[in-house]
Design a protein around this motif. Structure first.
Motif, mmCIF file in Angstrom:
data_model
loop_
_atom_site.group_PDB
_atom_site.id
_atom_site.type_symbol
_atom_site.label_atom_id
_atom_site.label_comp_id
_atom_site.label_asym_id
_atom_site.label_seq_id
_atom_site.Cartn_x
_atom_site.Cartn_y
_atom_site.Cartn_z
ATOM 1 N N GLY A 1 0.922 -1.196 -0.177
ATOM 2 C CA GLY A 1 0.129 -0.050 0.144
ATOM 3 C C GLY A 1 0.929 1.206 -0.103
ATOM 4 N N SER A 2 0.236 2.054 -0.525
ATOM 5 C CA SER A 2 0.956 3.705 -0.665
ATOM 6 C C SER A 2 0.109 4.581 0.019
ATOM 7 N N VAL B 1 -2.016 6.401 3.358
ATOM 8 C CA VAL B 1 -1.637 6.804 4.773
ATOM 9 C C VAL B 1 -1.501 5.624 5.746
ATOM 10 N N VAL B 2 -2.269 4.885 5.731
ATOM 11 C CA VAL B 2 -2.382 3.743 6.683
ATOM 12 C C VAL B 2 -0.945 2.677 6.358
ATOM 13 N N SER C 1 3.887 -0.747 -3.933
ATOM 14 C CA SER C 1 2.940 -0.019 -4.757
ATOM 15 C C SER C 1 2.986 -0.457 -6.117
ATOM 16 N N ARG C 2 1.664 -0.189 -6.739
ATOM 17 C CA ARG C 2 1.907 -0.457 -8.343
ATOM 18 C C ARG C 2 2.938 0.732 -8.947
ATOM 19 N N LYS D 1 6.049 6.689 -6.135
ATOM 20 C CA LYS D 1 5.094 7.529 -5.264
ATOM 21 C C LYS D 1 5.468 7.365 -3.769
ATOM 22 N N VAL E 1 -4.600 -1.412 1.713
ATOM 23 C CA VAL E 1 -4.974 -1.016 0.275
ATOM 24 C C VAL E 1 -6.566 -0.582 0.327
ATOM 25 N N LYS E 2 -7.131 0.066 -0.414
ATOM 26 C CA LYS E 2 -8.482 0.342 -0.722
ATOM 27 C C LYS E 2 -9.312 -1.134 -0.901
ATOM 28 N N ALA F 1 -5.857 -4.512 7.409
ATOM 29 C CA ALA F 1 -6.088 -3.691 8.052
ATOM 30 C C ALA F 1 -7.255 -2.997 7.137
ATOM 31 N N CYS F 2 -7.655 -3.580 6.060
ATOM 32 C CA CYS F 2 -8.496 -2.975 5.100
ATOM 33 C C CYS F 2 -10.188 -3.123 5.618
ATOM 34 N N ASN F 3 -10.786 -1.999 5.227
ATOM 35 C CA ASN F 3 -12.423 -2.170 5.017
ATOM 36 C C ASN F 3 -12.919 -2.165 3.986
ATOM 37 N N VAL G 1 -9.621 1.540 13.768
ATOM 38 C CA VAL G 1 -9.176 3.105 14.234
ATOM 39 C C VAL G 1 -8.380 3.796 13.442
ATOM 40 N N ASN H 1 -5.805 6.168 11.306
ATOM 41 C CA ASN H 1 -4.210 6.011 11.180
ATOM 42 C C ASN H 1 -3.317 6.798 12.445
HETATM 43 N N1 LIG Z 1 -7.304 5.880 6.661
HETATM 44 C C1 LIG Z 1 -7.440 5.447 7.841
HETATM 45 O O1 LIG Z 1 -7.278 6.100 8.931
HETATM 46 C C2 LIG Z 1 -8.070 4.040 7.971
HETATM 47 C C3 LIG Z 1 -7.908 3.369 9.256
HETATM 48 C C4 LIG Z 1 -8.318 2.093 9.458
HETATM 49 C C5 LIG Z 1 -8.457 1.432 8.122
HETATM 50 N N2 LIG Z 1 -8.170 1.868 6.929
HETATM 51 C C6 LIG Z 1 -8.567 0.978 5.812
HETATM 52 O O2 LIG Z 1 -7.087 0.812 5.409
HETATM 53 C C7 LIG Z 1 -6.986 0.794 3.953
HETATM 54 C C8 LIG Z 1 -6.122 1.698 3.439
HETATM 55 O O3 LIG Z 1 -6.612 3.039 3.504
HETATM 56 P P1 LIG Z 1 -5.745 4.415 2.973
HETATM 57 O O4 LIG Z 1 -6.492 5.348 3.223
HETATM 58 O O5 LIG Z 1 -4.369 4.224 3.459
HETATM 59 O O6 LIG Z 1 -5.586 4.064 1.612
HETATM 60 P P2 LIG Z 1 -6.606 4.008 0.108
HETATM 61 O O7 LIG Z 1 -6.804 5.342 -0.286
HETATM 62 O O8 LIG Z 1 -7.730 3.483 0.715
HETATM 63 O O9 LIG Z 1 -5.837 2.913 -0.624
HETATM 64 C C9 LIG Z 1 -4.581 3.080 -1.184
HETATM 65 C C10 LIG Z 1 -4.171 1.968 -1.809
HETATM 66 O O10 LIG Z 1 -4.867 1.216 -2.495
HETATM 67 C C11 LIG Z 1 -4.453 0.697 -3.874
HETATM 68 N N3 LIG Z 1 -5.187 0.747 -4.840
HETATM 69 C C12 LIG Z 1 -6.476 1.600 -5.103
HETATM 70 N N4 LIG Z 1 -6.995 1.282 -6.126
HETATM 71 C C13 LIG Z 1 -6.242 0.110 -6.945
HETATM 72 C C14 LIG Z 1 -6.506 -0.660 -7.949
HETATM 73 N N5 LIG Z 1 -7.652 -0.273 -8.636
HETATM 74 N N6 LIG Z 1 -5.642 -1.683 -7.809
HETATM 75 C C15 LIG Z 1 -4.660 -1.822 -7.269
HETATM 76 N N7 LIG Z 1 -4.482 -0.978 -6.128
HETATM 77 C C16 LIG Z 1 -5.307 0.040 -5.660
HETATM 78 C C17 LIG Z 1 -3.305 1.860 -4.308
HETATM 79 O O11 LIG Z 1 -2.179 1.159 -4.957
HETATM 80 P P3 LIG Z 1 -1.227 2.012 -5.490
HETATM 81 O O12 LIG Z 1 -0.081 2.281 -4.281
HETATM 82 O O13 LIG Z 1 -0.623 1.190 -6.442
HETATM 83 O O14 LIG Z 1 -1.772 3.380 -6.077
HETATM 84 C C18 LIG Z 1 -2.839 2.201 -2.706
HETATM 85 O O15 LIG Z 1 -1.778 1.352 -2.375
HETATM 86 C C19 LIG Z 1 -8.304 0.863 3.563
HETATM 87 O O16 LIG Z 1 -8.944 -0.337 3.006
HETATM 88 C C20 LIG Z 1 -9.018 1.750 4.703
HETATM 89 O O17 LIG Z 1 -10.362 1.484 4.750
HETATM 90 C C21 LIG Z 1 -7.917 3.339 6.735
#
Ligand SMILES: NC(=O)c1ccc[n+]([C@@H]2O[C@H](COP(=O)([O-])OP(=O)(O)OC[C@H]3O[C@@H](n4cnc5c(N)ncnc54)[C@H](OP(=O)(O)O)[C@@H]3O)[C@@H](O)[C@H]2O)c1
Length: 354
Positions: free
Chosen positions: A148-149, A151-152, A171-172, A176, A206-207, A231-233, A275, A277
């Motif tokens: 993942g790239s 914030v988490v 990351s892909r 970045k 990741v998403k 950690a994904c949702n 929780v 990040n």
């Molecule tokens: N934000 C928070 O505080 C928080 C807290 C707890 C849990 N979470 C969960 O943690 C996860 C990550 O959250 P985040 O906010 O850090 O990031 P995010 O924006 O949800 O995900 C970004 C990541 O998803 C990948 N991605 C997105 N579309 C893609 C696709 N079509 N194919 C392959 N990869 C793809 C991206 O890959 P590339 O690197 O290749 O672009 C990137 O690494 C999520 O599931 C979220 O629900 C978030």
């Protein structure tokens, strides 16, 4: 000041990591203890000072510093009364104990070049941290591939670096992550496949909609037999309704079950999903450690994740097998409501027991 302040300041020192000895928190640099919270209940933090340093601290501020009774105390171990201490004093005292430990570590390293034992698995390496005495002082280090790239991924990867683990973040498009890598030069960056191949432990951040696709890119052979912290949702692309996130899974389903089914050889453990990040790595709350709810089918994988959560300053509540993710993933909806409705993003859940 209180135990949380003591922990926060100790962990702010370079290379400092939290460990535990007989269930009591301690703070180490290169695996060797420089401070503990073994007397937390009496309102003390403990510092491993030299006898000379102890004399200076006790004479300068006798209302705050006192030798620990017995032989340990005669060798320099010193209580700090936390309530009357202030930030600068505590920082100075902890930095003194930390510096002494760093200098001693350097001398030990010069005297005897360390023989490196390569542990075979993440589980075995993490188990070393729960052994008593000298064995527990061995360096506890895992190779972690963080997928993942966002914030988490960046926060968890930095937390792993901070706690002495070797990290590759993926990351892909690894470029970045160049800025992150500049701030964390001990780590490396690569593609999802490279990071997954690198890690004995994998972190998936990741998403949710892309999670299975990312694991396919990572390569099924690089996942087999490994612990994957998920950690994904399963957040849908549709916007929240009155502060309530929309999921693409139903109430009797979960994202982690889908992933476990597609990658049966991997050992998924749900963690960090409920929780924000900003609180993921060594959060500080007056009420003590918050609770991380985890689930997964593999007991050893959950043991590994529990040890890691302990380093990251969390109590762990194991909710059971992968199906328990149906209850854990929606905690993310609950956690986000105060954020969307009142712009409050600093809370965490805690399980209270009688
Ligand atoms: N934000 C928070 O505080 C928080 C807290 C707890 C849990 N979470 C969960 O943690 C996860 C990550 O959250 P985040 O906010 O850090 O990031 P995010 O924006 O949800 O995900 C970004 C990541 O998803 C990948 N991605 C997105 N579309 C893609 C696709 N079509 N194919 C392959 N990869 C793809 C991206 O890959 P590339 O690197 O290749 O672009 C990137 O690494 C999520 O599931 C979220 O629900 C978030």
């Amino acid at each position: 000041m209180d135990a949380n302040d003591f922990r926060r300041i100790a962990l702010s020192l370079e290379g400092a990591a939290e460990g535990a000895h007989f269930g009591q928190a301690d703070f180490r640099v290169d695996g060797r203890i420089f401070a503990t919270l073994a007397a937390e209940k009496q309102g003390f933090g403990n510092l491993m000072l030299s006898p000379e340093q102890q004399t200076i601290f006790v004479s300068e501020a006798p209302e705050i510093f006192l030798p620990i009774p017995g032989g340990w105390g005669r060798n320099g171990a010193t209580h700090v009364r936390l309530a009357p201490a202030h930030e600068d004093l505590l920082l100075g005292a902890l930095r003194t104990a930390w510096k002494l430990r760093v200098e001693k570590n350097q001398k030990t390293r010069k005297r005897a070049a360390p023989t490196r034992t390569r542990a075979k698995s993440a589980k075995k390496i993490m188990e070393l941290s729960s052994l008593p005495g000298n064995l527990s002082r061995r360096r506890v280090r895992m190779k972690a591939g963080v997928l993942g790239s966002g914030v988490v991924a960046q926060v968890l990867a930095a937390g792993l670096v901070k706690h002495g683990h070797k990290v590759m973040i993926g990351s892909r498009d690894p470029e970045k992550l160049a800025d992150w890598n500049e701030k964390n030069p001990q780590a490396s960056r690569g593609t999802f496949a490279e990071a997954a191949a690198f890690g004995e432990l994998i972190v998936l951040a990741v998403k949710g909609l892309a999670a299975a696709g990312v694991l396919r890119l990572a390569g099924v052979h690089s996942l087999a037999g490994k612990t994957i912290i998920d950690a994904c949702n399963p957040i849908a692309d549709a916007p929240p309704v009155k502060g309530v996130l929309q999921f693409f899974t139903g109430p009797n389903q979960s994202l982690m079950e889908q992933l476990q089914e597609e990658f049966p050889e991997a050992h998924f453990v749900k963690a960090f999903s409920s929780v924000g990040n900003m609180q993921m790595v060594n959060p500080s709350y007056a009420e003590g450690r918050p609770t991380m709810f985890i689930s997964g089918n593999d007991a050893d994988a959950k043991k590994t994740v529990t040890s890691l959560l302990d380093q990251f300053g969390w109590d762990t509540a194991d909710m059971g097998d992968v199906e328990a993710s149906r209850a854990i993933e929606p905690l993310c909806m609950l956690w986000c409501i105060p954020g969307f409705v009142r712009n409050e993003w600093t809370h965490a859940f805690k399980m209270l027991r009688k």
